[in-house]
Design an enzyme around this catalytic site. Structure first.
Site, PDB file in Angstrom:
ATOM      1  N   ASN A   1      73.915  28.967   1.280  1.00 28.26           N
ATOM      2  CA  ASN A   1      73.782  27.764   0.454  1.00 28.26           C
ATOM      3  C   ASN A   1      72.901  26.730   1.132  1.00 28.26           C
ATOM      4  O   ASN A   1      72.930  26.584   2.358  1.00 28.26           O
ATOM      5  CB  ASN A   1      75.168  27.155   0.171  1.00 28.26           C
ATOM      6  CG  ASN A   1      76.068  28.124  -0.584  1.00 28.26           C
ATOM      7  OD1 ASN A   1      75.584  29.074  -1.213  1.00 28.26           O
ATOM      8  ND2 ASN A   1      77.361  27.911  -0.505  1.00 28.26           N
TER       9      ASN A   1
ATOM     10  N   HIS B   1      69.305  29.991   4.647  1.00 31.23           N
ATOM     11  CA  HIS B   1      68.320  29.802   3.578  1.00 31.23           C
ATOM     12  C   HIS B   1      67.797  28.374   3.541  1.00 31.23           C
ATOM     13  O   HIS B   1      67.217  27.943   2.544  1.00 31.23           O
ATOM     14  CB  HIS B   1      68.925  30.173   2.216  1.00 31.23           C
ATOM     15  CG  HIS B   1      69.141  31.648   2.060  1.00 31.23           C
ATOM     16  ND1 HIS B   1      69.849  32.196   1.028  1.00 31.23           N
ATOM     17  CD2 HIS B   1      68.743  32.703   2.827  1.00 31.23           C
ATOM     18  CE1 HIS B   1      69.875  33.516   1.147  1.00 31.23           C
ATOM     19  NE2 HIS B   1      69.225  33.851   2.235  1.00 31.23           N
TER      20      HIS B   1
ATOM     21  N   CYS C   1      56.887  20.233   6.608  1.00 35.39           N
ATOM     22  CA  CYS C   1      55.448  20.111   6.353  1.00 35.39           C
ATOM     23  C   CYS C   1      54.780  21.455   6.597  1.00 35.39           C
ATOM     24  O   CYS C   1      54.924  22.042   7.677  1.00 35.39           O
ATOM     25  CB  CYS C   1      54.841  19.052   7.294  1.00 35.39           C
ATOM     26  SG  CYS C   1      53.045  18.933   7.131  1.00 35.39           S
TER      27      CYS C   1
ATOM     28  N   SER D   1      77.442  37.154  -4.404  1.00 32.28           N
ATOM     29  CA  SER D   1      77.398  38.361  -5.240  1.00 32.28           C
ATOM     30  C   SER D   1      76.927  39.582  -4.460  1.00 32.28           C
ATOM     31  O   SER D   1      76.938  40.695  -4.965  1.00 32.28           O
ATOM     32  CB  SER D   1      76.454  38.124  -6.427  1.00 32.28           C
ATOM     33  OG  SER D   1      75.139  37.877  -5.944  1.00 32.28           O
TER      34      SER D   1
ATOM     35  N   ALA E   1      87.675  30.141  -5.528  1.00 32.65           N
ATOM     36  CA  ALA E   1      87.664  29.849  -4.083  1.00 32.65           C
ATOM     37  C   ALA E   1      88.636  28.729  -3.721  1.00 32.65           C
ATOM     38  O   ALA E   1      89.298  28.778  -2.679  1.00 32.65           O
ATOM     39  CB  ALA E   1      86.248  29.451  -3.653  1.00 32.65           C
TER      40      ALA E   1
HETATM   41  N1  APR Z   1      85.147  30.962  -6.635  1.00 39.42           N
HETATM   42  C1  APR Z   1      84.764  32.069  -5.942  1.00 39.42           C
HETATM   43  N2  APR Z   1      83.666  32.797  -6.249  1.00 39.42           N
HETATM   44  C2  APR Z   1      82.926  32.370  -7.297  1.00 39.42           C
HETATM   45  C3  APR Z   1      83.271  31.230  -8.067  1.00 39.42           C
HETATM   46  C4  APR Z   1      84.429  30.520  -7.689  1.00 39.42           C
HETATM   47  N3  APR Z   1      84.827  29.425  -8.363  1.00 39.42           N
HETATM   48  N4  APR Z   1      82.327  31.091  -9.055  1.00 39.42           N
HETATM   49  C5  APR Z   1      81.450  32.095  -8.898  1.00 39.42           C
HETATM   50  N5  APR Z   1      81.810  32.871  -7.851  1.00 39.42           N
HETATM   51  C6  APR Z   1      81.136  34.069  -7.342  1.00 39.42           C
HETATM   52  C7  APR Z   1      80.516  34.913  -8.419  1.00 39.42           C
HETATM   53  O1  APR Z   1      81.440  35.890  -8.883  1.00 39.42           O
HETATM   54  C8  APR Z   1      79.346  35.572  -7.671  1.00 39.42           C
HETATM   55  O2  APR Z   1      79.745  36.806  -7.093  1.00 39.42           O
HETATM   56  O3  APR Z   1      80.072  33.625  -6.531  1.00 39.42           O
HETATM   57  C9  APR Z   1      79.021  34.600  -6.550  1.00 39.42           C
HETATM   58  C10 APR Z   1      77.711  33.864  -6.741  1.00 39.42           C
HETATM   59  O4  APR Z   1      76.681  34.819  -6.682  1.00 39.42           O
HETATM   60  P1  APR Z   1      75.170  34.326  -6.831  1.00 39.42           P
HETATM   61  O5  APR Z   1      75.061  33.404  -7.987  1.00 39.42           O
HETATM   62  O6  APR Z   1      74.314  35.551  -6.782  1.00 39.42           O
HETATM   63  O7  APR Z   1      74.906  33.430  -5.519  1.00 39.42           O
HETATM   64  P2  APR Z   1      74.645  33.936  -4.045  1.00 39.42           P
HETATM   65  O8  APR Z   1      75.326  35.240  -3.786  1.00 39.42           O
HETATM   66  O9  APR Z   1      74.981  32.804  -3.147  1.00 39.42           O
HETATM   67  O10 APR Z   1      73.042  34.151  -4.039  1.00 39.42           O
HETATM   68  C11 APR Z   1      72.450  34.481  -2.803  1.00 39.42           C
HETATM   69  O11 APR Z   1      70.282  34.283  -3.831  1.00 39.42           O
HETATM   70  O12 APR Z   1      68.965  33.097  -5.267  1.00 39.42           O
HETATM   71  C12 APR Z   1      69.217  33.346  -3.955  1.00 39.42           C
HETATM   72  O13 APR Z   1      68.790  31.899  -2.178  1.00 39.42           O
HETATM   73  C13 APR Z   1      69.637  32.079  -3.272  1.00 39.42           C
HETATM   74  O14 APR Z   1      71.269  31.784  -1.533  1.00 39.42           O
HETATM   75  C14 APR Z   1      71.050  32.363  -2.817  1.00 39.42           C
HETATM   76  C15 APR Z   1      71.081  33.875  -2.743  1.00 39.42           C
END
Ligand code: APR
Length: 236
Positions: free
Chosen positions: A94, A111, A119, A180, A223
């Site tokens: 994040n 990230h 810059c 995810s 969470a």
């Molecule tokens: N509590 C727990 N888990 C949750 C909740 C919640 N309230 N809401 C959503 N989730 C879970 C979803 O089920 C999903 O598996 O959080 C996950 C979010 O997945 P993504 O949207 O793919 O985010 P992330 O895994 O952080 O993406 C990784 O991708 O786009 C790039 O750089 C960006 O850091 C990011 C990276």
């Protein structure tokens, strides 16, 4: 699981841990990447093609973040770090500052960070809370048009991998929260930890991630519910 036999914990977090603070996730049904094309706003090519659009995208996220508060999950991880007798390292995908606002200290932003800019000319990085545009000169080298969010885009190298690898090798508990498991190298960390054979791996997520079957244990739910409960159990 009690924390008696554990000396070092690594916690990988993703957008899901900040979802209940009102910040969007990326791949859920109404996620950020369903509303805007990641090639346009999260790649160096997109920035070169249309820097105004990219600045607008990050300006609105930067402003939105400054009104967001850490939730019970962020605060539970800070409590774990404060009370656990061993190392706790948060490796976050994040770019928000909710782990910091929640009280955590040992945080690796692989990230980058939305509230910082870099810059492209001199490489200087600084905190930046207001809107950014092409017209603003770099405060360090005074050139125009090179300032960008200090955020890792697709196709770019994640940050601080040299700090992450030793933490993974050394941990005996690996938690993955709110991700995810779609993006590498973060998505490979559970396999790396399994191969080393030292650590127990636990996924805490709203629903099974892409890598769910790789974990020793999966706990599914919001969470703000499952993370405090897990921390309570660890600290018992
Ligand atoms: N509590 C727990 N888990 C949750 C909740 C919640 N309230 N809401 C959503 N989730 C879970 C979803 O089920 C999903 O598996 O959080 C996950 C979010 O997945 P993504 O949207 O793919 O985010 P992330 O895994 O952080 O993406 C990784 O991708 O786009 C790039 O750089 C960006 O850091 C990011 C990276």
């Amino acid at each position: 699981m009690s924390s008696k036999s554990i000396n070092a914990i690594v916690i990988l977090t993703g957008a899901g841990i900040s979802a209940e603070s009102g910040l969007g996730t990326f791949r859920d049904k109404d996620g950020i990447w369903t509303k805007v094309n990641l090639e346009d706003v999260a790649t160096p090519e997109g920035f070169a093609r249309d820097p105004v659009m990219v600045h607008e995208f990050y300006n609105s996220r930067r402003q939105n973040l400054q009104n967001a508060e850490p939730n019970a999950a962020h605060k539970a991880l800070a409590r774990l770090e404060a009370e656990f007798d061993g190392d706790v390292t948060i490796v976050t995908q994040n770019v928000d500052d909710l782990h910091e606002k929640g009280g955590s200290k040992n945080i690796i932003h692989m990230h980058g960070e939305l509230l910082k800019i870099r810059c492209g000319n001199c490489g200087s990085v600084r905190e930046w809370l207001q809107d950014l545009s092409q017209d603003i000169p770099c405060p360090a080298c005074n050139t125009h048009g090179f300032l960008r969010p200090h955020v890792v885009w697709f196709g770019e190298m994640p940050l601080l991998l040299c700090d992450i690898e030793p933490a993974l090798s050394n941990c005996d508990l690996f938690l993955s929260i709110g991700t995810s498991g779609n993006v590498y190298p973060a998505a490979s960390y559970v396999s790396q930890v399994r191969q080393l054979g030292r650590a127990r791996s636990v996924e805490l997520n709203l629903e099974p991630s892409e890598g769910a079957t790789l974990f020793d244990e999966c706990i599914h739910g919001p969470a703000t519910e499952i993370v405090p409960a897990f921390v309570d159990q660890l600290l018992a």
